[in-house]
Structure formats: C-alpha cells, structure tokens
Scaffold this motif. Structure first.
Motif, PDB file in Angstrom:
ATOM      1  N   MET A   1       0.843  -1.188   0.000  1.00 34.96           N
ATOM      2  CA  MET A   1       0.000   0.000   0.000  1.00 34.96           C
ATOM      3  C   MET A   1       0.887   1.249   0.000  1.00 34.96           C
ATOM      4  SD  MET A   1      -3.008   1.073   2.738  1.00 34.96           S
ATOM      5  CE  MET A   1      -3.378  -0.659   2.991  1.00 34.96           C
ATOM      6  N   ILE A   3       0.999   5.058   1.108  1.00 37.06           N
ATOM      7  CA  ILE A   3       0.285   5.934   2.045  1.00 37.06           C
ATOM      8  C   ILE A   3       0.988   7.277   2.103  1.00 37.06           C
ATOM      9  CG2 ILE A   3      -0.559   6.181   4.401  1.00 37.06           C
ATOM     10  CD1 ILE A   3       0.065   3.019   4.577  1.00 37.06           C
ATOM     11  N   HIS A  30       4.876  -0.960   4.420  1.00 34.90           N
ATOM     12  CA  HIS A  30       4.202  -0.215   3.359  1.00 34.90           C
ATOM     13  C   HIS A  30       5.115   0.896   2.845  1.00 34.90           C
ATOM     14  CE1 HIS A  30       0.356  -2.150   4.406  1.00 34.90           C
ATOM     15  NE2 HIS A  30       0.754  -2.007   5.653  1.00 34.90           N
ATOM     16  N   ASP A  78      -2.453   5.375  -2.435  1.00 34.81           N
ATOM     17  CA  ASP A  78      -3.768   4.747  -2.300  1.00 34.81           C
ATOM     18  C   ASP A  78      -4.662   5.560  -1.383  1.00 34.81           C
ATOM     19  OD1 ASP A  78      -3.339   2.194  -3.777  1.00 34.81           O
ATOM     20  OD2 ASP A  78      -1.737   1.972  -2.291  1.00 34.81           O
ATOM     21  N   VAL A 320      -4.355   0.618   9.299  1.00 35.97           N
ATOM     22  CA  VAL A 320      -4.283  -0.110   8.027  1.00 35.97           C
ATOM     23  C   VAL A 320      -5.667  -0.601   7.619  1.00 35.97           C
ATOM     24  CG1 VAL A 320      -3.403  -2.201   6.912  1.00 35.97           C
ATOM     25  CG2 VAL A 320      -1.858  -0.745   8.239  1.00 35.97           C
ATOM     26  N   TYR A 323      -7.524   2.390   6.304  1.00 35.46           N
ATOM     27  CA  TYR A 323      -7.113   2.725   4.941  1.00 35.46           C
ATOM     28  C   TYR A 323      -7.788   1.808   3.927  1.00 35.46           C
ATOM     29  CZ  TYR A 323      -3.145   5.106   7.259  1.00 35.46           C
ATOM     30  OH  TYR A 323      -2.356   5.917   8.047  1.00 35.46           O
ATOM     31  N   LYS A 324      -7.757   0.511   4.212  1.00 33.28           N
ATOM     32  CA  LYS A 324      -8.322  -0.468   3.284  1.00 33.28           C
ATOM     33  C   LYS A 324      -9.812  -0.233   3.071  1.00 33.28           C
ATOM     34  CE  LYS A 324      -4.984  -4.180   4.138  1.00 33.28           C
ATOM     35  NZ  LYS A 324      -4.762  -5.531   4.728  1.00 33.28           N
ATOM     36  N   ILE A 327     -10.255   2.253   0.211  1.00 32.97           N
ATOM     37  CA  ILE A 327      -9.752   1.929  -1.125  1.00 32.97           C
ATOM     38  C   ILE A 327     -10.756   1.052  -1.857  1.00 32.97           C
ATOM     39  CG2 ILE A 327      -7.897   0.836  -2.422  1.00 32.97           C
ATOM     40  CD1 ILE A 327      -6.082   1.413   0.017  1.00 32.97           C
TER      41      ILE A 327
END
Length: 328
Positions: A1, A3, A30, A78, A320, A323-324, A327
C-alpha cells in the motif's frame, strides 16, 4: 500500500509525534511518504520518504494547489492521511487538479470542532470524547499508541521528583501546577519537559515564587521516557486534551501518575488518580500522593496492566484496516 501523510508543522509536540511514530511503523511494511517541514527529518526512519512542503500559506492559491496536485499524482498514493485541518483543505482543493480522487482520512487529535474537517472521507478520533468533535463523512475511533523504548536510571536523585510533559502552553496547565507546588508541605524537584510559547511566562512565575532551585524547564528531549521513569510522580495538569501521549507514556513508564479530571482521564485512571482543575485540588492531591505513596503505586499499578491497549502495533493495525476501507 502507498500511504501519503501530510502535516502542518508547528513544533515537535503531540500531533507531530503521533504522525512520526505512525509513519515509522507503517514504513516497515508499506511505502510511506510524508509532506511537511524539513525540521521533522531527524525523527524519521530511513524508510519514510520525506518531501518538504510548507502548508502555512497559499491555502487557496490555485498555483500552489496545482503544485500539490502534481506532487500527489507523482506519488500515486492509495490514501492520503492528514493530521491537521489546514492541509485537509489544501489536499481536498488540490484534488480538483487530479485525475484520480485519492480518498482522504483525517486524525482528530484535539476536542475542538473544525467545520472544514467535514471534507475528510473518514475521520479518526483519538478517543471517544474526541469523537464528539469528529465530523467527517464517516467517523471511527482509534486510540493513540506509542512504541516501547528502553529506559535508563538517573543518578543522584535525593528529592521527591515530579515530572510534567507537554507543550509549554496555557492549555497544559503548568502555571497552575507551579502555583500549587508553592503551597505543598514537602520538599520536591519538578522537571517540566517540553518547549512552547509560555516559556518566559513560566520562568517569571517560577522566579516570583522563589522556586528556581526546585523547578526546571528542561526543554525538548529525545528521551522523555527516562525522565518519566526516574520520577516518583508524573502529573498531567492540562485543562484540555484529546488522548494525551503523555498519559500513554506514563502508563508505560511512570511509577505513579495523576491527572486533571478532563477528557477520558477518569475512565482510564479511575476516580482516585484524578482531581479537579483548581490550585487547591492540585495541592491536596500532591500532598496526599506524597503522604500515602504506596497506596497510589498500587492504584496506578492496575492501570499499567492495560498498556498493551496503547501499543504502536495495535494502533497501526487499526489504521491499516481504516485505509483499506477507503480503497475501492
């Protein structure tokens, strides 16, 4: 990923430390970029990609926004993680010049309403109390965490030693703490660790109370854990907090910690380790801790058992996942 973190630099204090710790830990697995002032570089691990950018001005300047957009497009992240509302506005407006609308996540570090924070796609409050002031399109809570650091013993400690940690600002309540210590019935040494705009005011107060031999403004240090560990008591004297890093550091390193009854201090510490934000309440609590120290060691010992709740590893795992969720 990939970031991208952004930070409006003021000085190295709580928000900056959260950002640095998060970037350093995330960079282990990451690709991490950080846009901010170059003064933060000494605190970053080698894996963090630093890009200098001043967020202080040009918030509505289209040429500056275009420049920011080109930087972001080159990174191709992302997700964008902002830590202050000022650069949230910049990142949001810069998306006008981008082909790809990168999702924006924002951390709300303080219990203050910021209308522009509503521009974030996801808001992260650092405590349940702070979440009341977190007004993004969607909001969650992720508690602050810190990395554990080894400690070392100081030598020649012969007084009851107290430590206060934080930015030298009115909201941190050091002036109240100093006034209270002028009235306690025991000998002590107070170290205040931090820098800030109230430094001269606090020095003048210390001098007016003739406490120069008992109170020291240590300034900023890289080994704050050593000062906490080598003190008999850590005190948080703030009148306002989100989830104080000093509180978390205390749970990791302090022998005894007491704090003003604000934010979630009572929830975390329990009733006997908090006190009202008044000089007489400070005096009474300080005297009581000194006179019945073993009792307070036992009370705080139970709090220290919860330290894994505030680990950097747990915080990063939750970020994390956040974040996912953004996305597509």
């Amino acid at each position: 990923m990939i970031i991208l973190h952004t930070l409006h630099w003021v000085q190295f204090a709580g928000t900056e430390k959260v950002c640095v710790d998060l970037c350093n830990e995330l960079s282990k697995e990451h690709t991490v970029y950080l846009l901010t002032n170059e003064k933060i570089k000494p605190y970053l691990e080698e894996n963090v990609n630093f890009i200098e950018l001043d967020f202080e001005k040009n918030r509505y300047n289209p040429f500056f926004l275009y420049k920011v957009a080109k930087i972001v497009e080159k990174i191709n992240p992302d997700v964008i993680h902002i830590h202050n509302t000022k650069e949230l506005e910049i990142m949001y407006n810069a998306r006008f010049f981008m082909k790809k609308k990168v999702p924006i996540i924002g951390s709300r570090h303080n219990p203050v309403v910021k209308k522009k924070f509503s521009l974030a796609d996801l808001g992260v409050a650092v405590s349940e109390e702070t979440r009341i002031y977190t007004n993004a399109k969607r909001n969650i809570t992720i508690l602050n965490g810190i990395p554990f650091k080894e400690v070392r013993e100081f030598e020649n400690k012969n007084k009851f030693t107290i430590v206060g940690v934080g930015r030298l600002a009115q909201v941190k309540g050091f002036h109240t703490l100093i006034n209270a210590l002028s009235k306690v019935n025991f000998d002590f040494k107070l170290n205040i660790v931090g820098e800030g705009e109230q430094k001269e005011e606090l020095l003048n107060l210390i001098k007016s109370l003739k406490l120069e031999n008992k109170i020291e403004l240590v300034g900023f240090v890289r080994n704050v854990q050593d000062y906490i560990y080598n003190s008999d008591l850590q005190i948080i004297s703030s009148s306002e907090e989100g989830l104080s890093l000093a509180l978390i550091e205390g749970i990791f390193y302090a022998r005894v910690l007491v704090a003003t009854d604000i934010a979630n201090h009572k929830e975390i510490l329990g009733e006997e380790l908090v006190f009202d934000n008044r000089v007489d309440a400070f005096v009474n609590k300080l005297n009581d801790v000194y006179e019945d120290y073993k009792k307070y060691e036992k009370l705080f010992g139970k709090v220290k058992e919860t330290k894994e709740e505030y680990s950097i590893e747990k915080m990063v795992k939750q970020y994390v996942e956040a974040y996912k969720s953004l996305i597509k």
